[in-house]
Scaffold this motif. Structure first.
Motif, PDB file in Angstrom:
ATOM      1  N   THR A  38       7.224  10.713  -4.988  1.00 47.02           N
ATOM      2  CA  THR A  38       5.703  10.590  -5.155  1.00 47.02           C
ATOM      3  C   THR A  38       4.939  11.589  -4.346  1.00 47.02           C
ATOM      4  OG1 THR A  38       5.913   8.104  -5.304  1.00 47.02           O
ATOM      5  CG2 THR A  38       3.651   8.894  -4.609  1.00 47.02           C
ATOM      6  N   THR A 349      -2.806   0.115  -2.225  1.00 43.94           N
ATOM      7  CA  THR A 349      -2.489   1.115  -1.075  1.00 43.94           C
ATOM      8  C   THR A 349      -2.935   2.490  -1.279  1.00 43.94           C
ATOM      9  OG1 THR A 349      -0.393   1.924  -2.191  1.00 43.94           O
ATOM     10  CG2 THR A 349      -0.067  -0.138  -1.003  1.00 43.94           C
ATOM     11  N   ASN A 352       0.018   4.673  -2.496  1.00 44.32           N
ATOM     12  CA  ASN A 352       0.867   5.035  -1.332  1.00 44.32           C
ATOM     13  C   ASN A 352       2.412   4.179  -1.569  1.00 44.32           C
ATOM     14  OD1 ASN A 352       2.533   5.621   1.145  1.00 44.32           O
ATOM     15  ND2 ASN A 352       0.625   5.411   2.268  1.00 44.32           N
ATOM     16  N   ASP A 353       3.442   4.914  -1.503  1.00 43.17           N
ATOM     17  CA  ASP A 353       4.667   4.063  -1.707  1.00 43.17           C
ATOM     18  C   ASP A 353       5.434   3.930  -0.722  1.00 43.17           C
ATOM     19  OD1 ASP A 353       5.646   6.633  -1.932  1.00 43.17           O
ATOM     20  OD2 ASP A 353       6.810   6.204  -3.634  1.00 43.17           O
ATOM     21  N   ASP A 354       5.014   4.356   0.670  1.00 46.11           N
ATOM     22  CA  ASP A 354       5.509   4.390   1.766  1.00 46.11           C
ATOM     23  C   ASP A 354       6.467   2.676   1.959  1.00 46.11           C
ATOM     24  OD1 ASP A 354       6.177   5.385   4.764  1.00 46.11           O
ATOM     25  OD2 ASP A 354       5.154   3.370   4.850  1.00 46.11           O
ATOM     26  N   VAL A 357       3.977   0.754   4.301  1.00 52.88           N
ATOM     27  CA  VAL A 357       2.597   0.436   3.884  1.00 52.88           C
ATOM     28  C   VAL A 357       2.680  -0.567   2.479  1.00 52.88           C
ATOM     29  CG1 VAL A 357       0.780   1.618   2.625  1.00 52.88           C
ATOM     30  CG2 VAL A 357       1.873   2.601   4.636  1.00 52.88           C
TER      31      VAL A 357
END
Length: 422
Positions: A38, A349, A352-354, A357
């Protein structure tokens, strides 16, 4: 990171991941040549489904739902302004599921995977993602084990096998007993089941659920799904004179069982399938009018109360445009719904694909039942299992598998129709 993840178990990981330790040891080298994941403009997610091999029919059907959800979301601007890109992996068997999960994590830099349809494939894929500190969202597998291993970044949005057997008993207790004119304790119930781990696990859960409602006469009759003659099973069932027959079958054996009940002129009061073959359009096509009256407990089908399933019209319309047919089962709708929820969580998010998170956002997200295309809501329990994903009871009428229970999802009331008649 959960205690389970910290306590790396070599034997467990190798069982699912083959040369998993070698892959982990090689991670720094692999990372140096990995594809970008990402970034500021693109949200890259790993999608794992069996579109070849023995699970291809429903694996492909599941993947179709995800494709529709992805294209509709991208057409509407994506997730937090990012376009969604699916990095796809065909996973026809357990070994491939493990190796493809490693490829996605190490070679493609995927931090968030999802899928998988089959429970055995889901267990293998989630093991790799969890052991490497990444997140995985299951949208179709029903085995309880998917979310009971202590992995704090493995989530499941669809209902489970326990939900299925619980609904069986709810339907028996709150509708069938009255319709048949018998108290629950006097009902004779037999479950015919194919004898693999799938059928055996359903029977085990069904027995426990039967005890809870005071069902005293519950019998199980196993058979091989590979058998070409189930007449002996049918005759044993006939000799027991059950009031209600429950069945756990794949596609071919569901049809064979129905034909041999018909051919042996067995008169049944009630027959209830358990997903699998009894949900497929091919089941009705093979049996024709003989399928009329058969009940089935499964994921949401398209003949359902539209007020309870907002967005289902868009799904059906897009499915028709692409494949010029109605969905082959409820798996496409369920995965469409699950993918939409996944995108909604990622919206919160900011795309955000952390894993950390995403996990925090997934636990915080909430929606009420009756607010999605499958009628599901969303609320996770302590094991990251969605408690608002429901099974429904359907009944075959002509070529339609119509939702009949519970009332809020039904398009009509259930009817007692002798199934598999001549």
């Amino acid at each position: 990171m959960s205690p389970t993840e910290r306590g790396f178990n070599r034997r467990s990981f190798l069982r699912y991941s083959g040369a998993g330790l070698l892959a982990l040891a090689a991670a720094p080298a692999l990372a140096s040549c990995a594809s970008r994941g990402t970034d500021a403009t693109t949200l890259r997610l790993g999608a794992m489904y069996p579109v070849s091999g023995t699970n291809a029919l429903l694996g492909e059907e599941s993947w179709r739902g995800v494709q529709i959800a992805t294209d509709l979301r991208n057409a509407g601007g994506g997730v937090a302004g990012k376009q969604i890109e699916m990095v796809f992996a065909d996973v026809p068997d357990v070994n491939t599921a493990a190796s493809e999960a490693r490829r996605l994590v190490f070679n493609k830099n995927i931090k968030l995977g999802f899928g998988t349809y089959s429970s055995s494939l889901a267990l293998a894929a989630t093991e790799v993602f969890a052991r490497t500190g990444n997140a995985y969202v299951e949208l179709g597998a029903v085995s309880e084990a998917v979310t009971t291993r202590g992995y704090d970044k493995v989530f499941r949005l669809n209902p489970t096998a326990a939900d299925m057997t619980g609904l069986h008993m709810d339907f028996i207790q709150n509708y069938l007993a009255g319709a048949l004119g018998k108290p629950v304790k006097d009902l004779r119930v037999m479950m015919l089941h194919e004898d693999s781990s799938y059928g055996q696990s359903i029977v085990s859960l069904a027995k426990a659920a039967a005890d809870k409602i005071g069902l005293q006469h519950f019998e199980a009759e196993p058979y091989s799904a590979k058998s070409t003659d189930l007449s002996s099973t049918v005759l044993r069932m006939k000799s027991q004179e059950p009031d209600i027959v429950l069945a756990v079958s794949y596609a071919a054996d569901a049809v064979l069982l129905g034909r041999q009940i018909r051919d042996n002129n067995v008169k049944l009061g009630v027959f209830v399938g358990t997903g699998g073959g009894h949900s497929l359009a091919s089941f009705q096509k093979a049996l024709g009018d003989a399928a009329d009256g058969v009940f089935d407990v499964d994921f949401t089908q398209i003949h359902v109360n539209r007020d309870f399933t907002p967005g289902i019209e868009d799904f059906i319309s897009e499915y028709h445009k692409r494949w010029n047919a109605e969905p082959a089962s409820g798996h496409s709708l369920s995965n469409f719904t699950g993918a939409q929820m996944l995108f909604d969580i990622l919206e919160t998010t900011g795309g955000n694909d952390d894993p950390e998170v995403f996990a925090a956002a997934a636990r915080k997200y909430h929606r009420e039942a009756g607010t999605s295309a499958a009628g599901w809501g969303y609320e996770l329990d302590a094991q990251n299992q969605n408690q608002q994903g429901s099974m429904y009871v359907m009944q075959w009428s002509g070529s339609k598998l119509e939702t009949v229970y519970p009332p809020e999802a039904a398009v009509r009331a259930p009817k007692l129709i002798t199934p598999f008649g001549l």
